[in-house]
Design a protein around this motif. Structure first.
Motif, short mmCIF file in Angstrom:
data_model
loop_
_atom_site.label_atom_id
_atom_site.label_comp_id
_atom_site.label_asym_id
_atom_site.label_seq_id
_atom_site.Cartn_x
_atom_site.Cartn_y
_atom_site.Cartn_z
N GLU A 141 -5.68 -10.38 -11.61
CA GLU A 141 -6.98 -10.30 -12.01
C GLU A 141 -7.41 -11.89 -11.11
OE1 GLU A 141 -8.47 -7.99 -12.46
OE2 GLU A 141 -6.75 -6.39 -12.06
N LEU A 142 -7.36 -13.30 -11.48
CA LEU A 142 -7.83 -14.11 -11.42
C LEU A 142 -8.15 -14.46 -10.14
CD1 LEU A 142 -5.51 -16.48 -13.86
CD2 LEU A 142 -8.00 -16.14 -14.01
N ASP A 143 -7.18 -14.32 -8.88
CA ASP A 143 -7.41 -14.20 -7.26
C ASP A 143 -8.66 -13.06 -6.99
OD1 ASP A 143 -6.67 -14.88 -5.00
OD2 ASP A 143 -5.60 -13.14 -5.29
N ILE A 144 -9.04 -12.15 -7.63
CA ILE A 144 -9.78 -11.37 -7.35
C ILE A 144 -10.95 -11.55 -7.52
CG2 ILE A 144 -11.22 -9.52 -8.13
CD1 ILE A 144 -8.49 -7.75 -7.76
N GLU A 145 -11.33 -12.88 -8.90
CA GLU A 145 -12.34 -13.46 -9.76
C GLU A 145 -12.59 -14.63 -8.72
OE1 GLU A 145 -13.80 -15.33 -13.58
OE2 GLU A 145 -11.94 -14.48 -13.53
N PHE A 146 -11.09 -15.06 -8.50
CA PHE A 146 -11.83 -16.82 -7.65
C PHE A 146 -12.37 -15.88 -5.77
CE2 PHE A 146 -10.28 -19.86 -3.69
CZ PHE A 146 -10.53 -20.84 -4.78
N HIS A 147 -12.20 -15.82 -5.73
CA HIS A 147 -12.35 -14.54 -4.09
C HIS A 147 -14.11 -14.36 -4.46
CE1 HIS A 147 -9.97 -15.45 -1.77
NE2 HIS A 147 -8.71 -15.13 -2.50
N SER A 148 -14.06 -13.08 -5.37
CA SER A 148 -15.54 -12.60 -5.27
C SER A 148 -16.45 -13.80 -6.16
CB SER A 148 -15.65 -11.47 -6.74
OG SER A 148 -14.37 -10.40 -6.55
N MET A 149 -16.10 -14.60 -6.61
CA MET A 149 -17.00 -15.22 -7.13
C MET A 149 -16.98 -16.41 -6.02
SD MET A 149 -16.32 -18.24 -9.97
CE MET A 149 -16.70 -17.77 -11.71
N LEU A 150 -16.57 -17.07 -5.28
CA LEU A 150 -17.19 -17.60 -3.64
C LEU A 150 -17.89 -16.78 -3.16
CD1 LEU A 150 -13.74 -18.84 -2.63
CD2 LEU A 150 -16.20 -20.70 -3.91
N LEU A 151 -18.19 -15.36 -2.71
CA LEU A 151 -18.87 -14.42 -1.91
C LEU A 151 -20.01 -13.83 -2.64
CD1 LEU A 151 -15.99 -11.60 -1.57
CD2 LEU A 151 -17.52 -12.66 0.72
N ARG A 152 -19.86 -13.47 -3.48
CA ARG A 152 -20.85 -13.67 -5.02
C ARG A 152 -22.40 -15.29 -4.82
NH1 ARG A 152 -18.10 -10.87 -8.48
NH2 ARG A 152 -17.76 -13.12 -10.29
N ASN A 153 -21.59 -16.20 -4.93
CA ASN A 153 -22.20 -17.63 -4.69
C ASN A 153 -22.29 -18.12 -3.54
OD1 ASN A 153 -22.57 -18.00 -7.73
ND2 ASN A 153 -21.33 -17.35 -7.85
N SER A 154 -22.09 -17.47 -2.59
CA SER A 154 -21.95 -17.99 -0.33
C SER A 154 -23.51 -18.11 -0.83
CB SER A 154 -21.43 -16.84 -0.19
OG SER A 154 -22.47 -16.03 -0.07
N GLY A 155 -24.59 -17.83 -1.26
CA GLY A 155 -25.84 -17.88 -1.25
C GLY A 155 -26.38 -17.16 0.28
N ASN A 156 -25.12 -15.90 0.61
CA ASN A 156 -25.64 -14.59 1.78
C ASN A 156 -25.62 -13.84 0.91
OD1 ASN A 156 -25.00 -13.40 3.78
ND2 ASN A 156 -25.20 -14.64 5.18
N GLU A 157 -26.68 -13.18 1.14
CA GLU A 157 -27.14 -11.70 0.19
C GLU A 157 -25.69 -10.46 0.53
OE1 GLU A 157 -30.29 -11.01 2.77
OE2 GLU A 157 -28.99 -12.76 1.50
N LEU A 158 -25.36 -10.33 1.87
CA LEU A 158 -24.84 -9.70 2.63
C LEU A 158 -22.97 -9.69 2.17
CD1 LEU A 158 -26.19 -9.21 6.27
CD2 LEU A 158 -26.47 -7.84 4.29
N PHE A 159 -22.94 -11.60 2.28
CA PHE A 159 -21.45 -12.10 1.79
C PHE A 159 -21.38 -11.05 0.29
CE2 PHE A 159 -21.38 -15.68 5.09
CZ PHE A 159 -20.83 -14.53 5.79
N ALA A 160 -22.03 -11.81 -0.60
CA ALA A 160 -22.03 -11.51 -1.92
C ALA A 160 -22.19 -9.37 -2.06
CB ALA A 160 -23.32 -10.96 -2.65
N SER A 161 -22.79 -8.56 -1.23
CA SER A 161 -22.37 -7.79 -1.19
C SER A 161 -21.25 -6.80 -1.02
CB SER A 161 -23.16 -7.11 -0.69
OG SER A 161 -23.11 -6.90 1.22
N LEU A 162 -20.18 -8.05 -0.85
CA LEU A 162 -19.11 -7.50 -0.37
C LEU A 162 -17.74 -7.89 -1.02
CD1 LEU A 162 -19.06 -8.53 3.69
CD2 LEU A 162 -18.75 -6.20 2.82
N ALA A 163 -18.07 -8.22 -2.64
CA ALA A 163 -17.18 -8.62 -3.23
C ALA A 163 -16.49 -7.59 -3.81
CB ALA A 163 -18.16 -9.62 -4.20
N PRO A 164 -16.94 -6.37 -4.18
CA PRO A 164 -16.82 -5.55 -4.88
C PRO A 164 -15.16 -4.63 -3.87
CG PRO A 164 -18.86 -5.55 -4.80
CD PRO A 164 -19.06 -6.47 -3.68
N ILE A 165 -15.87 -5.02 -2.44
CA ILE A 165 -15.55 -4.39 -1.25
C ILE A 165 -13.30 -5.58 -1.17
CG2 ILE A 165 -14.36 -3.95 1.23
CD1 ILE A 165 -17.85 -3.41 1.14
#
Length: 224
Positions: A141-165
């Motif tokens: 669960e922490l691993d998912i949070e780690f990777h998702s947080m980076l995607l969501r806060n990358s400054g790129n909305e397309l990357f952020a949209s891939l966090a659930p994937i």
């Protein structure tokens, strides 16, 4: 009630039990699963929304080639990961991660808020604690949070949209037992390196660390 039926029918296509371009009717679904026409229709529409079938009048549901399904639909990813095509799907998804996550980590190092950047070393520390102790459920669960947080806060909305994937990919890998019994020391070290680089605003070191993480995953999958 229609979701387990859709799951079973999707797996039938993926595993070759329902051939591509073959058709079944709503009546076939009703008889096989003992459900009402409404439930059968809902299952059909669910499959159609994922491009797994087309629905034709007087023909019924026509199976489509899995290569044409909605590849980034989390449900399609789940279906493929739980089918005989799981290894091919994991390799494709890992190639996607290699293309995206290093850039997302670099973006987070320079674009994420100070609060987010400060949280990354804390997450990495907790991951190490649980990983070394063999507490895999909280680790994942922490691993998912780690990777998702980076995607969501990358400054790129397309990357952020891939966090659930990416979260679906990480969970799916655990569900199908394609994850080591405990994380390797090198994987924990690489997460530490990414977290430290993001915290310190070092984009290139964050990029390299994330590449190392996902590349190790690719190597593990290829040898299974």
């Amino acid at each position: 009630m229609h979701l387990p039926i859709a799951d079973r029918l999707a797996l039938d296509i993926l595993d070759g039990h329902w051939p591509v371009n073959g058709n079944i009717t709503l009546e076939d679904i009703q008889n096989r699963f003992g459900v009402s026409r409404t439930v059968a229709r809902d299952a059909a529409r669910y499959l159609e929304a994922a491009d797994a079938v087309t629905i034709r009048r007087r023909v019924g549901l026509v199976a489509q080639d899995p290569a044409t399904w909605a590849a980034l639909n989390p449900q399609v990813i789940q279906w493929k990961l739980h089918s005989s095509q799981r290894k091919r799907e994991l390799m494709s998804l890992t190639e996607l991660r290699l293309a995206i996550e290093p850039a997302a980590a670099a973006g987070a190092a320079t674009r994420a808020s100070l609060d987010v950047r400060a949280k990354m070393p804390v997450l990495a520390m907790e991951m190490r604690r649980h990983g070394e102790a063999g507490d895999l459920e909280p680790f994942h669960e922490l691993d998912i949070e780690f990777h998702s947080m980076l995607l969501r806060n990358s400054g790129n909305e397309l990357f952020a949209s891939l966090a659930p994937i990416v979260a679906t990919i990480l969970r799916g890998r655990v569900e199908i037992n394609m994850y080591p019994s405990r994380p390797s020391a090198s994987a924990l070290d690489a997460h530490d390196a990414v977290a430290d680089a993001v915290w310190k605003g070092d984009a290139e070191r964050a990029r390299k660390g994330m590449h190392d993480i996902v590349d190790e995953v690719s190597t593990v999958i290829a040898t299974r």
